[in-house]
Scaffold this motif. Structure first.
Motif, PDB file in Angstrom:
ATOM      1  N   ASN A 119      29.467  47.676  42.816  1.00 32.25           N
ATOM      2  CA  ASN A 119      29.777  46.469  43.593  1.00 32.25           C
ATOM      3  C   ASN A 119      30.988  46.727  44.490  1.00 32.25           C
ATOM      4  OD1 ASN A 119      31.101  43.826  44.207  1.00 32.25           O
ATOM      5  ND2 ASN A 119      29.454  43.006  42.951  1.00 32.25           N
ATOM      6  N   ILE A 120      30.880  46.302  45.745  1.00 32.23           N
ATOM      7  CA  ILE A 120      31.948  46.585  46.716  1.00 32.23           C
ATOM      8  C   ILE A 120      33.237  45.855  46.394  1.00 32.23           C
ATOM      9  CG2 ILE A 120      30.330  47.065  48.584  1.00 32.23           C
ATOM     10  CD1 ILE A 120      30.992  44.219  49.634  1.00 32.23           C
ATOM     11  N   ARG A 121      33.192  44.830  45.515  1.00 29.61           N
ATOM     12  CA  ARG A 121      34.390  44.077  45.148  1.00 29.61           C
ATOM     13  C   ARG A 121      34.956  44.507  43.787  1.00 29.61           C
ATOM     14  NH1 ARG A 121      35.197  42.797  50.114  1.00 29.61           N
ATOM     15  NH2 ARG A 121      33.743  41.301  51.007  1.00 29.61           N
ATOM     16  N   LEU A 122      34.371  45.520  43.157  1.00 31.65           N
ATOM     17  CA  LEU A 122      34.874  45.964  41.861  1.00 31.65           C
ATOM     18  C   LEU A 122      36.296  46.496  42.011  1.00 31.65           C
ATOM     19  CD1 LEU A 122      33.891  46.529  38.850  1.00 31.65           C
ATOM     20  CD2 LEU A 122      33.687  48.907  39.600  1.00 31.65           C
ATOM     21  N   MET A 123      37.165  46.081  41.093  1.00 29.02           N
ATOM     22  CA  MET A 123      38.554  46.538  41.095  1.00 29.02           C
ATOM     23  C   MET A 123      38.789  47.389  39.847  1.00 29.02           C
ATOM     24  SD  MET A 123      39.833  45.059  43.848  1.00 29.02           S
ATOM     25  CE  MET A 123      41.600  44.911  43.671  1.00 29.02           C
ATOM     26  N   ASN A 124      38.819  48.689  40.016  1.00 30.56           N
ATOM     27  CA  ASN A 124      39.056  49.615  38.920  1.00 30.56           C
ATOM     28  C   ASN A 124      40.552  49.925  38.867  1.00 30.56           C
ATOM     29  OD1 ASN A 124      39.127  51.667  37.044  1.00 30.56           O
ATOM     30  ND2 ASN A 124      37.691  53.016  38.123  1.00 30.56           N
TER      31      ASN A 124
ATOM     32  N   VAL B  92      34.966  40.367  34.470  1.00 24.14           N
ATOM     33  CA  VAL B  92      34.072  41.309  35.145  1.00 24.14           C
ATOM     34  C   VAL B  92      32.637  40.865  34.853  1.00 24.14           C
ATOM     35  CG1 VAL B  92      33.205  43.679  35.133  1.00 24.14           C
ATOM     36  CG2 VAL B  92      35.664  43.233  35.147  1.00 24.14           C
ATOM     37  N   THR B  93      31.873  40.636  35.910  1.00 26.93           N
ATOM     38  CA  THR B  93      30.542  40.065  35.764  1.00 26.93           C
ATOM     39  C   THR B  93      29.469  41.150  35.766  1.00 26.93           C
ATOM     40  OG1 THR B  93      30.076  39.827  38.122  1.00 26.93           O
ATOM     41  CG2 THR B  93      31.392  38.090  37.082  1.00 26.93           C
ATOM     42  N   THR B  94      28.270  40.763  35.377  1.00 24.57           N
ATOM     43  CA  THR B  94      27.155  41.698  35.479  1.00 24.57           C
ATOM     44  C   THR B  94      26.825  41.989  36.932  1.00 24.57           C
ATOM     45  OG1 THR B  94      25.657  39.813  35.154  1.00 24.57           O
ATOM     46  CG2 THR B  94      26.127  41.183  33.239  1.00 24.57           C
ATOM     47  N   ASP B  95      27.265  41.137  37.860  1.00 25.37           N
ATOM     48  CA  ASP B  95      27.147  41.467  39.286  1.00 25.37           C
ATOM     49  C   ASP B  95      28.052  42.635  39.643  1.00 25.37           C
ATOM     50  OD1 ASP B  95      25.607  39.503  41.305  1.00 25.37           O
ATOM     51  OD2 ASP B  95      26.193  38.403  39.523  1.00 25.37           O
ATOM     52  N   HIS B  96      29.246  42.683  39.037  1.00 29.28           N
ATOM     53  CA  HIS B  96      30.130  43.823  39.250  1.00 29.28           C
ATOM     54  C   HIS B  96      29.533  45.097  38.646  1.00 29.28           C
ATOM     55  CE1 HIS B  96      33.418  40.653  39.572  1.00 29.28           C
ATOM     56  NE2 HIS B  96      33.608  41.372  40.648  1.00 29.28           N
TER      57      HIS B  96
ATOM     58  N   PHE C 293      29.909  34.768  42.559  1.00 31.08           N
ATOM     59  CA  PHE C 293      30.777  35.881  42.208  1.00 31.08           C
ATOM     60  C   PHE C 293      31.008  36.798  43.412  1.00 31.08           C
ATOM     61  CE2 PHE C 293      28.579  35.274  37.930  1.00 31.08           C
ATOM     62  CZ  PHE C 293      29.598  34.480  37.433  1.00 31.08           C
ATOM     63  N   GLU C 294      32.080  37.544  43.340  1.00 30.91           N
ATOM     64  CA  GLU C 294      32.449  38.415  44.455  1.00 30.91           C
ATOM     65  C   GLU C 294      31.330  39.410  44.777  1.00 30.91           C
ATOM     66  OE1 GLU C 294      37.059  39.288  44.509  1.00 30.91           O
ATOM     67  OE2 GLU C 294      36.239  39.645  42.515  1.00 30.91           O
ATOM     68  N   GLY C 295      31.043  39.529  46.062  1.00 28.34           N
ATOM     69  CA  GLY C 295      30.065  40.498  46.523  1.00 28.34           C
ATOM     70  C   GLY C 295      28.622  40.099  46.294  1.00 28.34           C
ATOM     71  N   ARG C 296      28.385  38.937  45.707  1.00 26.25           N
ATOM     72  CA  ARG C 296      27.021  38.551  45.355  1.00 26.25           C
ATOM     73  C   ARG C 296      26.272  37.950  46.539  1.00 26.25           C
ATOM     74  NH1 ARG C 296      24.294  36.742  40.402  1.00 26.25           N
ATOM     75  NH2 ARG C 296      22.656  35.249  40.885  1.00 26.25           N
ATOM     76  N   ILE C 297      26.862  36.964  47.179  1.00 24.41           N
ATOM     77  CA  ILE C 297      26.140  36.185  48.188  1.00 24.41           C
ATOM     78  C   ILE C 297      25.874  37.022  49.439  1.00 24.41           C
ATOM     79  CG2 ILE C 297      26.173  34.090  49.583  1.00 24.41           C
ATOM     80  CD1 ILE C 297      25.996  33.752  46.458  1.00 24.41           C
TER      81      ILE C 297
END
Length: 900
Positions: A727-732, A676-680, A539-543
């Motif tokens: 998360n730095i990739r969250l899109m609000n 939207v993931t729990t990583d977000h 997921f975005e921003g995870r790795i």
């Protein structure tokens, strides 16, 4: 009476029987006798037979009754059910990221129970708990022979306080075991050692035998379904309730039958298979359902291959992916050094209970079915942002180029100088190649395959590219043993794949820093670089925060991309490099055959390896043993701790819950799209120094280099609530054109961090909501994704659909999950975040899945009232919500106040 796993004195259907195996006699609850009373069970899915046995054994005429038992038998006729049952798994599995906050909650509950007039020692696991410390090791050092020791030393240095706290739990809580750091990944340790397939318990002079079942605080608990152990991930909140003797409230699930035929062709791996299965099931839609595998193809799947498929059930959305007991199950138990007495019990019990599968077994009846021929599997990746997005190797270059659309095209590659070396970075350059994760490191065929590919590459004269961070993080120490015995460790090391630790590492986001010149170039030129890992999540921003494109792959392909160095190379058509002889070397030149892999596995793996490594699995090294050995009824909180703090969830808690109230004048904190993931929602990776969590830590004197990760600080609610939606990739969608944890405070429209806005709303007494699209809460079973949501002041989440675990977690924290009706969504309603919301109609007579009214007050004065579906699906979930959360309910029960 007695253990919650066995309700003595009921057994209304008189199903208790005796089974003698060797010199021991066991008591069991017979499905055969039950069948005579409730109807034909022969074609009931195996997974539902396990649930049925659980009901027979735990029936108490209170939480379970005879109608529940009949409902599972009737399932065969309808292939679906709306019946709610109370399920009691035999045990609980935890990892340290989720385990620390769970133990923090238990410590806080002891104090809260004391304040309510109860006895603190009532807060003890009644259900056995194993916690495996596996999520905290970070790849700080790599590609050198000292990497493992350096990373272990750093792990203890960073996490000593957390580990000392877990030692307190180990010493002060009953029924609670801890597997120390450096042992392995919890799911692989569970598969290779902890799981028994048939569990036993001595109670009042009888030895009871019953299916081994569990829930775990990590979504990949599902891996053990490959061993015919029914288990799935739950949030830490729900797991704590199970530990304290509460059943899991669930509706009898639909079961998707997945028929497997044929056999794998040359060159295809278990990773390719699971990525194909993941895509098929995600497209079909199996959220909240069991998936059960059947068909003649099972005879061509090793237990490790089955576990690989079961591991990724969260990625295909299912509650679990179950394989029944058969001869391969027995072979694996013997192969991994299990006790021979237990192995014989497993076979005898499975056969007498109708839980045994062979080639003559009739196909069960399923809700729906899918079919896959193993011969159709091709080498595959998944990415660059989701595990269900399968990419054939033949289409990988196109996938990478499609992902680059919108990126600034570089005039020329960026030149990097590292010491005496000079090389170029471009969009698509692979900067991380990690053999990691429980999904693949538990499978000897793909691990040995990676080693053989490395050996052949070296023989041709190839080497890994110098800009790539290479790492090898096995899921257990046994992997090291068989790689060493085969001599493949040296081949992998020669390509930079040195042992970096036994843990999740890159897969959980603990990939560590990139080399400074590479990191600087990525930031300066906005490079869209890539990571290739043998993990289960991308997921975005995870790795890694600087790596935009991440592909899941088999360990063999991880090595191949380390040689290639770029996603812009077609592994089928382009050479990986030039060999000693000046000839171009292609992937087909170094790919090991299936026979080579099978021969190497059979020659180098022995049951003695497993027995030796797991002989003292709970002991740990000297550093672990020298940590605090404090034992006390309540925990002595350290006032200035930045890792473990007393949480506020039970502060000033009353003996009875407050009456439910309408949610009036609520403001949206964030408006989010699909998936939207729990990583977000609750990132596990690095903490930025300019984030609310980073500023909090620096105000306390913590230097940025000592921040550690969000995951490691889950025992500190102050960090985690500041990290919620960070998360730095969250899109609000309330802040179009920005990324990260920012929002607009309304009605003034000022842009600020989501945390700062939430605190301003709290000061004004304004309730909050989250508005979202489909599949909200996909991914890891993070309790903090719900805990942080509650602490920010969010009263309800309104989405188009929820992922199973996160919905349950929200309820467990007293947050109301609501779903738009079909055809309605934030886009069609024209929502932009300037509205307020009045949610009402549930205050007096709330029932499962009822319609709830919501009036949307638009900024221009318009009003629109819509109906939302309340996703409190069972009566128990309603009760938990009325109490403000499942743990509050348990506390009041233990304090003797009863249910409201």
């Amino acid at each position: 009476k007695g253990n919650p796993m066995i309700r003595l004195g009921h057994d209304l259907l008189k199903t208790k029987q005796k089974l003698t195996v060797g010199s021991k006699t066991y008591t069991y609850f017979s499905l055969d006798i039950a069948e005579r009373n409730i109807g034909d069970l022969s074609r009931l899915p195996f997974s539902l037979k396990v649930l049925l046995e659980n009901l027979l054994r735990c029936e108490d005429s209170k939480t379970l009754n005879i109608e529940d038992i009949h409902a599972i038998a009737k399932w065969v006729e309808t292939r679906t059910s709306t019946r709610e049952i109370a399920y009691r798994p035999a045990r609980v599995l935890m990892q340290d990221f989720t385990g620390v906050p769970a133990v923090v909650d238990l410590a806080a509950m002891r104090e809260a129970l004391l304040a309510l007039g109860g006895k603190p020692n009532q807060i003890n696991p009644l259900t056995p708990v194993d916690l495996v410390i596996d999520h905290s090791v970070t790849v700080d050092s790599y590609a050198n022979p000292n990497a493992f020791q350096k990373n272990v030393d750093m792990e203890f240095q960073r996490n000593r306080e957390r580990y000392a706290f877990l030692r307190w739990g180990q010493n002060s809580l009953r029924n609670f075991r801890v597997v120390p750091p450096g042992t392995g990944i919890c799911h692989q340790v569970n598969l290779e050692y902890l799981s028994q397939v048939v569990w036993t318990l001595e109670e009042e002079g009888e030895i009871y035998a019953y299916p081994d079942t569990l829930v775990g605080t990590d979504s990949h608990t599902t891996m053990v379904n490959g061993l015919a152990v029914l288990g799935w991930g739950v949030g830490g909140i729900e797991a704590e309730a199970v530990m304290l003797g509460q059943p899991i409230s669930m509706v009898i699930p639909e079961v998707m039958g997945f028929k497997i035929t044929g056999a794998m062709r040359e060159g295809a791996t278990a990773t390719d298979l699971v990525l194909t299965v993941t895509e098929m099931l995600r497209q079909k839609g199996v959220v909240g359902k069991f998936v059960e595998f059947y068909g003649p193809g099972l005879d061509h799947l090793s237990l490790a291959d089955r576990a690989t498929i079961s591991n990724m059930a969260p990625e295909y959305g299912a509650t679990c992916g179950f394989f029944p007991i058969d001869q391969e199950t027995i072979n694996y138990l013997r192969f991994t050094g299990r006790n021979e007495e237990r192995i014989k019990l497993v076979e005898a019990y499975a056969k007498v209970q109708g839980l045994w599968r062979n080639h003559k077994t009739p196909d069960p009846i399923f809700t729906e079915t899918l079919e896959l021929n193993l011969a159709d599997i091709e080498p595959t990746l998944a990415g660059p942002k989701r595990p269900q997005d399968k990419v054939l190797i033949s289409e990988a270059v196109k996938s990478y180029r499609d992902a680059l659309k919108g990126e600034i095209v570089l005039k020329k590659p960026i030149n990097i100088k590292l010491g005496e070396m000079s090389f170029e970075l471009d969009h698509g350059s692979v900067v991380i190649a990690a053999i990691t994760s429980c999904t693949n490191t538990s499978n000897p065929s793909v691990m040995v395959g990676a080693g053989l590919l490395a050996r052949k590459a070296l023989a041709k004269g190839l080497s890994s590219k110098p800009w790539i961070k290479t790492s090898l993080a096995p899921g257990s120490q046994v992997v090291t043993d068989y790689l060493e015995k085969a001599g493949l460790d040296k081949d992998l090391q020669a390509l930079g794949f040195y042992l970096v630790g036994y843990g999740c590492t890159t897969c959980i986001g603990n990939s560590g820093s990139l080399l400074a010149p590479i990191a600087q170039a990525i930031d300066d030129h906005n490079l869209a670089v890539a990571g290739v890992l043998s993990g289960n999540r991308n997921f975005e921003g995870r790795i890694h925060s600087q790596v935009k494109l991440n592909y899941l792959a088999s360990p063999l392909l991880v090595v191949a991309y380390a040689l290639a160095g770029s996603m812009n190379i077609d592994l089928y058509k382009d050479p990986l490099g030039t060999g000693h002889d000046g000839q171009q070397v292609y992937l087909t030149d170094i790919w090991p055959t299936n026979q080579e892999i099978a021969d190497t596995v059979s020659q180098n793996l022995t049951p003695e390896m497993f027995r030796a490594r797991y002989a003292d699995v709970f002991t740990g090294d000297e550093i672990w043993k020298n940590l605090s050995d404090t034992q006390s009824l309540t925990y002595a909180w350290i006032e200035n701790s930045t890792y473990v703090k007393h949480p506020p969830f039970f502060t000033n808690m009353n003996e009875s819950p407050e009456k439910l109230k309408s949610i009036l004048g609520a403001r949206p904190l964030a408006m989010l799209a699909d998936s939207v993931t729990t990583d977000h929602i609750s990132p596990a990776g690095s903490i930025k120094k300019d984030s609310p969590a980073g500023r909090y830590l620096m105000d306390l004197g913590v230097l940025p280099e000592d921040f550690n990760s969000y995951g490691s600080r889950r025992g500190n609610h102050e960090v985690m609530m500041r990290g919620t939606f960070a998360n730095i990739r969250l899109m609000n969608e309330m802040t179009i054109g920005t990324q990260g944890g920012v929002t607009r405070h309304m009605p003034d429209g000022e842009m600020m961090s989501i945390y700062d806005a939430a605190m301003r709303y709290q000061a004004a007494g304004t309730p909050l909501v989250i508005i979202a699209g489909k599949e909200y809460g996909t991914g890891s079973s993070r309790d903090w994704a719900a805990k942080g949501t509650r602490l920010l002041g969010v009263k309800a989440v309104i989405a188009e659909s929820f992922e199973r675990i996160h919905r349950s977690n929200l309820i467990g924290m007293g947050v109301l999950p609501l779903v738009f009706k079909k055809g309605v969504c934030r886009l069609k309603l024209g929502l932009d975040g300037t509205e307020t919301y009045d949610i009402f109609g549930f205050e007096e007579n709330i029932i499962p899945a009822m319609d709830i009214s919501c009036t949307i007050n638009y900024a221009d004065g318009r009003k629109e009232t819509i109906s939302l579906i309340c996703r409190l699906d069972t009566l128990d979930e309603i009760e938990y919500y009325q109490h403000g959360g499942i743990l509050h309910y348990v506390l009041r029960e233990l304090a003797g106040s009863g249910k409201s």
